[in-house]
Design a protein around this motif. Structure first.
Motif, short mmCIF file in Angstrom:
data_model
loop_
_atom_site.label_atom_id
_atom_site.label_comp_id
_atom_site.label_asym_id
_atom_site.label_seq_id
_atom_site.Cartn_x
_atom_site.Cartn_y
_atom_site.Cartn_z
N ASP A 49 0.86 -1.18 0.00
CA ASP A 49 0.00 0.00 0.00
C ASP A 49 0.90 1.23 0.00
OD1 ASP A 49 -1.85 1.96 0.26
OD2 ASP A 49 -2.65 1.29 2.21
N GLU A 50 0.96 1.93 -1.12
CA GLU A 50 1.82 3.10 -1.25
C GLU A 50 1.17 4.36 -0.70
OE1 GLU A 50 4.87 3.27 -2.69
OE2 GLU A 50 5.02 1.19 -3.34
N ALA A 51 -0.03 4.26 -0.17
CA ALA A 51 -0.80 5.45 0.18
C ALA A 51 -0.07 6.34 1.18
CB ALA A 51 -2.17 5.06 0.73
N VAL A 52 0.54 5.74 2.20
CA VAL A 52 1.20 6.55 3.23
C VAL A 52 2.37 7.33 2.65
CG1 VAL A 52 2.51 6.47 5.39
CG2 VAL A 52 0.50 5.01 5.10
N LEU A 53 3.22 6.65 1.88
CA LEU A 53 4.37 7.32 1.29
C LEU A 53 3.94 8.38 0.29
CD1 LEU A 53 7.41 7.63 0.92
CD2 LEU A 53 7.35 5.68 -0.66
N VAL A 54 2.92 8.11 -0.50
CA VAL A 54 2.41 9.10 -1.46
C VAL A 54 1.88 10.33 -0.74
CG1 VAL A 54 0.62 9.55 -3.18
CG2 VAL A 54 1.94 7.41 -3.27
N GLU A 55 1.15 10.13 0.35
CA GLU A 55 0.63 11.27 1.10
C GLU A 55 1.76 12.09 1.72
OE1 GLU A 55 -2.42 12.57 1.27
OE2 GLU A 55 -2.83 11.08 -0.29
N GLN A 56 2.78 11.41 2.21
CA GLN A 56 3.93 12.13 2.75
C GLN A 56 4.62 12.96 1.67
OE1 GLN A 56 6.17 8.83 4.37
NE2 GLN A 56 5.20 8.98 6.39
N THR A 57 4.73 12.40 0.47
CA THR A 57 5.34 13.11 -0.66
C THR A 57 4.50 14.32 -1.05
OG1 THR A 57 6.30 11.03 -1.45
CG2 THR A 57 6.22 12.86 -3.00
N LYS A 58 3.19 14.16 -1.12
CA LYS A 58 2.30 15.27 -1.47
C LYS A 58 2.41 16.41 -0.45
CE LYS A 58 -1.29 12.70 -3.98
NZ LYS A 58 -2.71 12.22 -3.95
N LYS A 59 2.50 16.04 0.83
CA LYS A 59 2.62 17.06 1.87
C LYS A 59 3.93 17.82 1.74
CE LYS A 59 2.02 17.72 6.84
NZ LYS A 59 1.75 17.06 8.14
N LEU A 60 4.99 17.10 1.42
CA LEU A 60 6.30 17.74 1.24
C LEU A 60 6.25 18.71 0.06
CD1 LEU A 60 9.78 16.25 1.54
CD2 LEU A 60 9.15 17.12 -0.70
N ILE A 61 5.64 18.29 -1.04
CA ILE A 61 5.54 19.15 -2.22
C ILE A 61 4.72 20.40 -1.90
CG2 ILE A 61 4.54 19.29 -4.54
CD1 ILE A 61 5.28 16.28 -4.85
N GLU A 62 3.68 20.23 -1.11
CA GLU A 62 2.82 21.36 -0.74
C GLU A 62 3.54 22.36 0.16
OE1 GLU A 62 -1.10 22.19 2.08
OE2 GLU A 62 -0.60 20.14 1.48
N LEU A 63 4.30 21.86 1.13
CA LEU A 63 4.90 22.75 2.13
C LEU A 63 6.29 23.26 1.74
CD1 LEU A 63 3.79 20.89 5.38
CD2 LEU A 63 2.79 22.94 4.34
N ARG A 64 6.89 22.70 0.73
CA ARG A 64 8.19 23.17 0.22
C ARG A 64 9.22 23.41 1.33
NH1 ARG A 64 9.03 23.13 -5.47
NH2 ARG A 64 6.94 22.83 -6.33
N PRO A 65 9.74 22.37 1.94
CA PRO A 65 10.72 22.55 3.02
C PRO A 65 11.99 23.23 2.52
CG PRO A 65 10.68 20.28 2.30
CD PRO A 65 9.51 20.95 1.63
N GLU A 66 12.55 24.07 3.38
CA GLU A 66 13.81 24.72 3.02
C GLU A 66 14.99 23.76 3.07
OE1 GLU A 66 11.34 27.98 5.10
OE2 GLU A 66 11.68 25.82 5.31
N THR A 67 14.89 22.74 3.91
CA THR A 67 15.97 21.77 4.08
C THR A 67 15.40 20.35 4.00
OG1 THR A 67 17.30 23.26 5.46
CG2 THR A 67 17.74 20.89 5.67
N VAL A 68 16.10 19.48 3.25
CA VAL A 68 15.71 18.07 3.16
C VAL A 68 16.92 17.22 3.54
CG1 VAL A 68 14.91 16.21 1.65
CG2 VAL A 68 14.01 18.54 1.36
N ILE A 69 16.69 16.25 4.41
CA ILE A 69 17.75 15.35 4.86
C ILE A 69 17.58 14.00 4.18
CG2 ILE A 69 18.71 14.12 6.85
CD1 ILE A 69 17.76 16.49 8.56
N ILE A 70 18.65 13.55 3.53
CA ILE A 70 18.66 12.24 2.85
C ILE A 70 19.51 11.29 3.68
CG2 ILE A 70 19.18 10.99 0.74
CD1 ILE A 70 16.97 13.13 0.46
N SER A 71 18.90 10.20 4.17
CA SER A 71 19.59 9.28 5.08
C SER A 71 20.26 8.11 4.37
CB SER A 71 18.63 8.75 6.14
OG SER A 71 18.15 9.79 6.95
N THR A 72 19.59 7.55 3.35
CA THR A 72 20.13 6.34 2.71
C THR A 72 19.91 6.38 1.20
OG1 THR A 72 18.06 5.09 2.91
CG2 THR A 72 19.59 4.96 4.76
N ALA A 73 20.82 5.72 0.50
CA ALA A 73 20.71 5.63 -0.96
C ALA A 73 19.48 4.83 -1.37
CB ALA A 73 21.98 4.99 -1.53
N TYR A 74 19.29 3.68 -0.71
CA TYR A 74 18.14 2.84 -1.05
C TYR A 74 16.83 3.57 -0.78
CZ TYR A 74 14.77 -0.98 -0.92
OH TYR A 74 13.68 -1.78 -1.15
#
Length: 369
Positions: A49-74
């Motif tokens: 079920d991709e719904a949770v990850l998709v909703e998190q992505t939509k929220k990020l796109i909407e709020l446009r964070p100034e900083t994004v932290i990338i933890s892992t390549a995978y």
């Protein structure tokens, strides 16, 4: 020496705890002669079920964070695969292009560059602590998004708020499934405590946490820590993976300079080849002990952990007498003189030549060189 024994890991027993890329790791160790036990502590949960990850992505796109932290390549690749499938790939790219990207470690940095992004800063040591040091005084009042690595990363969100972030958005591209209730994990815990393995490998911190939790639930924590520090070589892929082991009191953990699986394998091979192999000449011919496998003039036999500890101590003495007290001291802490007698008796019956070990009356024992 036979072709099989000439392999750098022949005679050694190694436990592999990873799930992802485990086939590659197991094959690499077996190709070098090791006997491998695969006991994955955690498994990546399929995102049916991709719904949770998709909703998190939509929220990020909407709020446009100034900083994004990338933890892992995978995690980053998995995130973008999901966004592309949901038709959000272009918008996610725009969002990350406009943000400052802080990256934990070289592998994650490679994935960032492969996707065409520029990292503002990279934690060279690959640790969350190193990442937080770089974020100090940089995120006050900001909206910060963090791509989480695993459940153990949730403390990162609190740390970001303590550094002044006004809002923290989490993105969870994958989750771990705990397998600690499975019988193979009980076998792994007991196998480590009894030193049935010469080495164990870890490629993620969550797997370490899972093993420690399993030992704790079985009241085996003290025995596990002691064995990992004194009898079983612990190989990790990097400092993030090693940190919970060291915090638990495990000493001597192997951490390669390059935080890669290949580097971990090479370091483990070098360590076991240098410290895990003993050779001596005896009246019965050349004797070599590799892990728990003894070879005497090409004839091989497998020893128990206790038998191995005794024979190793005798071989290290190179023909000098080793007292009974010394031999008892290398056995588990609950051992006695009776346990030593039983172990020596079984060891002699196992050896190709029982007289390889000579009794020196009223003094102790020695290898018959």
């Amino acid at each position: 020496m036979s072709p099989q024994l000439s392999l750098p890991l022949s005679g050694f027993r190694i436990a592999v705890t990873s799930n992802r890329r485990s086939e590659e790791l197991v094959e690499a160790l077996e190709r070098r002669g090791a006997e491998v036990t695969h006991a994955p502590l955690l498994k990546l949960a399929p995102l049916d079920d991709e719904a949770v990850l998709v909703e998190q992505t939509k929220k990020l796109i909407e709020l446009r964070p100034e900083t994004v932290i990338i933890s892992t390549a995978y995690g980053l690749r998995r995130w973008f695969d999901s966004a592309e499938a949901a038709g959000l790939g272009h918008e996610l790219c725009q969002c990350l292009n406009s943000a400052k990207l802080y990256v934990r470690g070289a592998k994650a940095h490679g994935a960032v560059r492969a996707l065409g992004f520029h990292a503002t800063a990279v934690a060279k040591d690959g640790t969350t602590a190193g990442l937080l040091d770089q974020l100090a005084n940089e995120i006050t009042g900001q909206t910060v998004a963090v791509q989480l690595h695993a459940d153990s990363d949730h403390g990162l969100q609190l740390a970001l708020r303590e550094l002044g972030a006004a809002r923290v958005l989490k993105v969870e591209p994958y989750r771990w499934l705990d397998t600690s209730s499975e019988q193979h994990l009980s076998n792994l815990v007991e196998g480590i405590c009894a030193a049935h393995f010469d080495a164990i490998t870890f490629t993620s911190a969550p797997s370490v946490h899972a093993l420690l939790a399993a030992a704790r639930s079985r009241n085996r924590t003290a025995a596990l820590i002691r064995s990992l520090s004194e009898r079983v070589v612990v190989a990790t892929v990097g400092p993030v993976t090693a940190a919970p082991l060291e915090a638990a009191g495990v000493t001597g953990t192997l951490v390669p300079e390059r935080h890669r699986m290949g580097a971990m394998i090479l370091q483990l091979v070098g360590h076991l080849s240098e410290l895990g192999t003993l050779s001596t000449s005896t009246v019965f011919g050349d004797c070599a002990l590799r892990g728990r496998t003894l070879s005497l003039n090409g004839e091989r036999c497998e020893l128990s952990p206790a038998q191995t500890e005794i024979l190793r101590r005798l071989m290290e003495a190179s023909g000098s007498v080793v007292t009974r007290e010394e031999l008892v001291s290398v056995l588990p802490s609950t051992s006695s003189n009776h346990a030593l007698d039983m172990t020596l008796s079984r060891l002699r019956r196992t050896l190709p030549h029982p007289d390889l070990i000579t009794t020196v009356i009223k003094r102790g024992y020695r290898i018959n060189v």
